[in-house]
Design a protein around this motif. Structure first.
Motif, mmCIF file in Angstrom:
data_model
loop_
_atom_site.group_PDB
_atom_site.id
_atom_site.type_symbol
_atom_site.label_atom_id
_atom_site.label_comp_id
_atom_site.label_asym_id
_atom_site.label_seq_id
_atom_site.Cartn_x
_atom_site.Cartn_y
_atom_site.Cartn_z
ATOM 1 N N GLY A 90 0.811 -1.218 0.000
ATOM 2 C CA GLY A 90 0.000 0.000 0.000
ATOM 3 C C GLY A 90 0.838 1.259 0.000
ATOM 4 O O GLY A 90 0.574 2.199 -0.752
ATOM 5 N N VAL A 91 1.877 1.285 0.832
ATOM 6 C CA VAL A 91 2.733 2.474 0.921
ATOM 7 C C VAL A 91 3.439 2.728 -0.401
ATOM 8 O O VAL A 91 3.439 3.852 -0.910
ATOM 9 C CB VAL A 91 3.767 2.312 2.067
ATOM 10 C CG1 VAL A 91 4.866 3.358 1.975
ATOM 11 C CG2 VAL A 91 3.078 2.390 3.412
ATOM 12 N N SER A 92 4.042 1.702 -0.961
ATOM 13 C CA SER A 92 4.775 1.907 -2.211
ATOM 14 C C SER A 92 3.824 2.289 -3.344
ATOM 15 O O SER A 92 4.147 3.166 -4.151
ATOM 16 C CB SER A 92 5.594 0.670 -2.577
ATOM 17 O OG SER A 92 4.776 -0.471 -2.699
ATOM 18 N N SER A 93 2.648 1.700 -3.379
ATOM 19 C CA SER A 93 1.674 2.052 -4.415
ATOM 20 C C SER A 93 1.227 3.498 -4.276
ATOM 21 O O SER A 93 1.142 4.233 -5.271
ATOM 22 C CB SER A 93 0.450 1.140 -4.335
ATOM 23 O OG SER A 93 0.814 -0.191 -4.535
ATOM 24 N N LEU A 94 0.938 3.904 -3.045
ATOM 25 C CA LEU A 94 0.506 5.277 -2.806
ATOM 26 C C LEU A 94 1.609 6.272 -3.175
ATOM 27 O O LEU A 94 1.354 7.272 -3.859
ATOM 28 C CB LEU A 94 0.101 5.468 -1.345
ATOM 29 C CG LEU A 94 -0.296 6.890 -0.958
ATOM 30 C CD1 LEU A 94 -1.587 7.292 -1.658
ATOM 31 C CD2 LEU A 94 -0.450 7.018 0.542
#
Length: 144
Positions: free
Chosen positions: A60-64
Motif C-alpha cells: 500500500g505504501v509503495s503504491s501510494l
C-alpha cells in the motif's frame, strides 16, 4: 517580492520536489518489501523477516507513493490549473505529521524527530499553493 515567473518556478519546484521524494520513498518501500532480510535493513534496526501485515502495508505504501509521484508529474504539466493537487498534498502531509507527532509523543521506537522534520516540506507545498492561487486570480483578472 517575487515576480510571477519566480512564483511559477517555485510552484514547479514544489511539484518536482514532491515527485522526487515520493518516488524515493516508494522505491525504498519496494526494496525493503522484497529484500527485508538483507543485512543492511537488519543493521538499520528494521524488523526481519516481515510479517504478512507488514508486506501488505508496504504494498500500500509503495503504491501510494509511486501513484502520488505520477499525480505530481501530471499536475506539473499545468501547474496553475491543477494547483489543488498542492492543497491535497498539504492535507495528506498534515495527517502524516500529526500521526508521526502522536507516535513520537507515545514513544514509538520507529518514530524519530528526523521523521517529523522530514515533513517540513509541507511548508513548501503550502507556499506553492498560495502562489498558484494568487497567479490564478491575476490571470482571471486579466481575462476580464
Amino acid at each position: 517580492m517575487l515576480s510571477n515567473s519566480q512564483k511559477l518556478l517555485f510552484i514547479r519546484f514544489a511539484y518536482w520536489l514532491g515527485a522526487i521524494l515520493d518516488a524515493f520513498w516508494g522505491f525504498l518501500s519496494l526494496i525493503y518489501m522484497f529484500f527485508s532480510e538483507q543485512r543492511i535493513f537488519v543493521d538499520l534496526g528494521y524488523p526481519s523477516p516481515i510479517s504478512d501485515f507488514d508486506y501488505y502495508t508496504l504494498v500500500g505504501v509503495s503504491s501510494l507513493m509511486l501513484g502520488w509521484t505520477c499525480l505530481l508529474f501530471w499536475a506539473d504539466r499545468k501547474p496553475i490549473e491543477r494547483r489543488d493537487t498542492l492543497l491535497i498534498t498539504v492535507g495528506v502531509m498534515f495527517i502524516m505529521f500529526t500521526l508521526q507527532l502522536n507516535g513520537l509523543l507515545s514513544r514509538n521506537p520507529y518514530i524519530s524527530l528526523i521523521s517529523l522534520i522530514s515533513n517540513g516540506t509541507i511548508i513548501i507545498y503550502g507556499l506553492a499553493y498560495y502562489f498558484a492561487r494568487h497567479l490564478a486570480i491575476e490571470v482571471r483578472e486579466l481575462d476580464t
